[in-house]
Structures are given as structure tokens and as C-alpha cells.
Design an enzyme around this catalytic site. Structure first.
Site, PDB file in Angstrom:
ATOM      1  N   HIS A   7       9.444 -11.426   4.705  1.00 18.64           N
ATOM      2  CA  HIS A   7       8.714 -10.969   3.532  1.00 18.64           C
ATOM      3  C   HIS A   7       9.671 -10.600   2.418  1.00 18.64           C
ATOM      4  O   HIS A   7      10.731 -10.043   2.647  1.00 18.64           O
ATOM      5  CB  HIS A   7       7.748  -9.824   3.843  1.00 18.64           C
ATOM      6  CG  HIS A   7       8.340  -8.619   4.490  1.00 18.64           C
ATOM      7  ND1 HIS A   7       8.761  -8.585   5.810  1.00 18.64           N
ATOM      8  CD2 HIS A   7       8.562  -7.374   4.005  1.00 18.64           C
ATOM      9  CE1 HIS A   7       9.216  -7.381   6.097  1.00 18.64           C
ATOM     10  NE2 HIS A   7       9.106  -6.620   5.017  1.00 18.64           N
ATOM     11  N   GLN A  38      13.221  -5.055   7.727  1.00 14.76           N
ATOM     12  CA  GLN A  38      12.819  -3.979   8.627  1.00 14.76           C
ATOM     13  C   GLN A  38      11.302  -3.805   8.566  1.00 14.76           C
ATOM     14  O   GLN A  38      10.640  -4.346   7.719  1.00 14.76           O
ATOM     15  CB  GLN A  38      13.485  -2.645   8.233  1.00 14.76           C
ATOM     16  CG  GLN A  38      14.927  -2.567   8.601  1.00 14.76           C
ATOM     17  CD  GLN A  38      15.834  -2.962   7.461  1.00 14.76           C
ATOM     18  OE1 GLN A  38      15.382  -3.185   6.358  1.00 14.76           O
ATOM     19  NE2 GLN A  38      17.114  -3.041   7.730  1.00 14.76           N
ATOM     20  N   HIS A  96      10.074  -8.475  -0.976  1.00 20.22           N
ATOM     21  CA  HIS A  96       9.567  -7.386  -1.815  1.00 20.22           C
ATOM     22  C   HIS A  96       9.880  -7.738  -3.261  1.00 20.22           C
ATOM     23  O   HIS A  96      11.005  -8.134  -3.576  1.00 20.22           O
ATOM     24  CB  HIS A  96      10.280  -6.069  -1.498  1.00 20.22           C
ATOM     25  CG  HIS A  96       9.942  -5.464  -0.189  1.00 20.22           C
ATOM     26  ND1 HIS A  96       9.027  -4.451  -0.060  1.00 20.22           N
ATOM     27  CD2 HIS A  96      10.412  -5.717   1.054  1.00 20.22           C
ATOM     28  CE1 HIS A  96       8.948  -4.100   1.217  1.00 20.22           C
ATOM     29  NE2 HIS A  96       9.782  -4.858   1.914  1.00 20.22           N
ATOM     30  N   ILE A 100       0.825  -1.218   0.000  1.00 20.96           N
ATOM     31  CA  ILE A 100       0.000   0.000   0.000  1.00 20.96           C
ATOM     32  C   ILE A 100       0.857   1.265   0.000  1.00 20.96           C
ATOM     33  O   ILE A 100       0.342   2.357  -0.191  1.00 20.96           O
ATOM     34  CB  ILE A 100      -1.007   0.021   1.170  1.00 20.96           C
ATOM     35  CG1 ILE A 100      -0.303  -0.021   2.522  1.00 20.96           C
ATOM     36  CG2 ILE A 100      -2.013  -1.119   1.029  1.00 20.96           C
ATOM     37  CD1 ILE A 100      -1.220   0.186   3.717  1.00 20.96           C
TER      38      ILE A 100
END
Length: 133
Positions: free
Chosen positions: A100, A94, A102, A37
Site C-alpha cells: 500500500h 507495516q 500512503h 480512517i
């Protein structure tokens, strides 16, 4: 894939459990992909394991291998949809203490610079999400 309880305080565990909505672009039994988002570029996607793993160094080899296999397939889809020069993989670690990946559609090296992050509108996210279907 390693099994673990979810962390009730973790925002990504809550997203994986459906307690917090997201702009889902991929899901299987073990992983969830959704649009960031606060993307750096249109199509910036996050891929997470549904189990709570804080970082790559404590994940099982099976989990990390599968993360990159699924990530590679998702990157191919991103490349076909948004037509960037390349799709970068970043394991930053971080922000949210949940493993996760990216996936950044990139045309310029500066596309990875966090200063480029912006608040995507709901309309932009819905439009991008539809492209994955």
C-alpha cells in the site's frame, strides 16, 4: 499486472472485494484508493493493488510501475483538492501485510509523524470523499 489470489485473512483484500466498507476516492480494474480512517492530515489516502501482494519487493515491475503512475495522478488530485505544499508518497510496509502506498498531503515535515494520526470522524471522511467526485 501480475495475477494472484486474494488473501481471505487480509483486511485490504477484504476492502478491495467490497467485504469491508471504505471511503473510496479512486478505483480502476487493478487499484483502489481510499481515505485513511486514521489520517495524519486531512486527505491522507491509501492506494492498494486489488491483488494480494505483500510488499513492493515481491510485486511485478508492472504492478509497482502502475502503482506509482496511478499514485502520481491521485496525488495531483489531492494537491488540487486540499492545496498542500506537497503530497508525500510513503511505502511503509507495516501494519497490514499488503502493498500500500500512503499519499500524505503535507505542509510541514511533521505531517508524516505517526504521532499525528487521529481517528477521523465519519463526517470528516464523507466530506473529504465528496471532494474527490
Amino acid at each position: 499486472m501480475q495475477k494472484s489470489e486474494t488473501n481471505s485473512e487480509c483486511v485490504f483484500c477484504k476492502i478491495a472485494a467490497g467485504q469491508i466498507p471504505c471511503y473510496k476516492v479512486y478505483e480502476d480494474e487493478n487499484f483502489l484508493g481510499f481515505l485513511n480512517i486514521k489520517p495524519h492530515t486531512k486527505g491522507h489516502t491509501l492506494l492498494i493493488p486489488k491483488i494480494h501482494v505483500e510488499e513492493i519487493l515481491v510485486s511485478s515491475d508492472e504492478t509497482s510501475d502502475e502503482l506509482f503512475r496511478v499514485g502520481k495522478n491521485l496525488a495531483k488530485k489531492i494537491k488540487n483538492i486540499f492545496n498542500p505544499d506537497k503530497v508525500a508518497f510513503v511505502l511503509a510496509g507495516q501494519g497490514v501485510p499488503h502493498l500500500h502506498l500512503h499519499l500524505f498531503p503535507m505542509n510541514e515535515e511533521d505531517d508524516l509523524n505517526p504521532i499525528n494520526a487521529y481517528d477521523a470522524s465519519k463526517e470528516e471522511l464523507v466530506e473529504a470523499q465528496k471532494l474527490f467526485i
